[in-house]
Design an enzyme around this catalytic site. Sequence first.
Site, short mmCIF file in Angstrom:
data_model
loop_
_atom_site.label_atom_id
_atom_site.label_comp_id
_atom_site.label_asym_id
_atom_site.label_seq_id
_atom_site.Cartn_x
_atom_site.Cartn_y
_atom_site.Cartn_z
N TYR A 293 1.06 -0.68 -0.11
CA TYR A 293 0.35 0.11 0.34
C TYR A 293 0.90 1.30 0.18
O TYR A 293 1.83 1.32 0.92
CB TYR A 293 -0.91 -0.25 1.57
CG TYR A 293 -1.88 0.83 1.65
CD1 TYR A 293 -2.20 2.09 0.23
CD2 TYR A 293 -2.39 0.64 2.75
CE1 TYR A 293 -2.82 3.27 0.40
CE2 TYR A 293 -3.90 1.99 2.50
CZ TYR A 293 -3.94 3.20 1.51
OH TYR A 293 -5.00 4.29 1.65
N LYS B 209 -0.99 -0.93 -3.83
CA LYS B 209 -2.42 -0.16 -3.46
C LYS B 209 -1.26 1.39 -4.58
O LYS B 209 -1.14 1.63 -3.37
CB LYS B 209 -2.75 -0.33 -3.30
CG LYS B 209 -4.01 0.81 -2.65
CD LYS B 209 -4.59 0.55 -1.15
CE LYS B 209 -6.15 1.92 -1.32
NZ LYS B 209 -5.48 2.59 -1.65
#
Length: 308
Positions: free
Chosen positions: A140, A170
């Site tokens: 992330y 992400k």
Amino acid sequence: MKQLGLATEREETWLRQENKEINFSVIGQYVDYLINEQGVKNVFVNGTTGEGMSLSIQERKQLAEEWVAKGKDKLDHVIVHVGALSLPESKELARHAAGIGVDGIAVIAPSFFKSVNKDGLVAFLGEVASQAPGIPFYYYHIPRLTGIKICVEELLDGMMEQIPSFKGVKFSDTDLLDFGRCAKKNDKGQFSLLYGVDEQLLCALAMGATGAVGSTYNYFGKTNHLVLEAFAGADLNSAQKYQFCVQEFLSFVIAQGFGVPQIKVVMSLVSGIPMGPPRLPLSSASEEFVLKVKAKLESLKNCPNSLL
């Protein structure tokens, strides 16, 4: 694992009580709303919009359990963010996520001690991923909040080599140069590139995004699906039109001051599900913001290509 379309960073729901406890009772309603009203069947739990870093480890476990339980046979993917400032806590959350049957785990870069180099960060991520070896792992990337600005393209080789369960990123940053270089490395489609800046979704699709995770998909999921469909059909004019609609609204709310407390207001107004206030140190959105957003949302109902 099939590629994701839209996934929403679900928002935390708090009871308006002095102790601001989590309101677990609305999660089933939330799941049905996302599927039936927004066409969104993928969720990202305990992320930024969900105030995951403001929750206790036990709260994060309970939330993950509830989303898995309420989403069973309804949602396609439940990805749980298990990042923490503490490596032992992050590993504990990863083991727990694997134990309850999530479809993926994600980890944000630890952001207190920021003297992290590439090797140190990949080692940290690898330690966490090793606790859930059979679960797809996602990095992330959100440097605006972590302060960790190591380019993802630099990290990819290490993650692909050292983390067997690595499945994607992400990417919540506006650096399309870095994103494009990641896409170039993904020429065989060996991992997922999930873009996280909602107002730039169309740009990211053109660069090679394979899906998207964002907060606005909670309430503008239908419109963003139209962006995906138009792009897939090579109808750039329509894709731009829908993207511009999203940008118009976001430009308006950003000018008012737009963060997690304000996102909760918008979601509550559109969905009818009470999101409650944020947890301190964040403060609730002002009444002035609420009134302005109500008026803006009402005006959008009468516009061509309405978001609502």
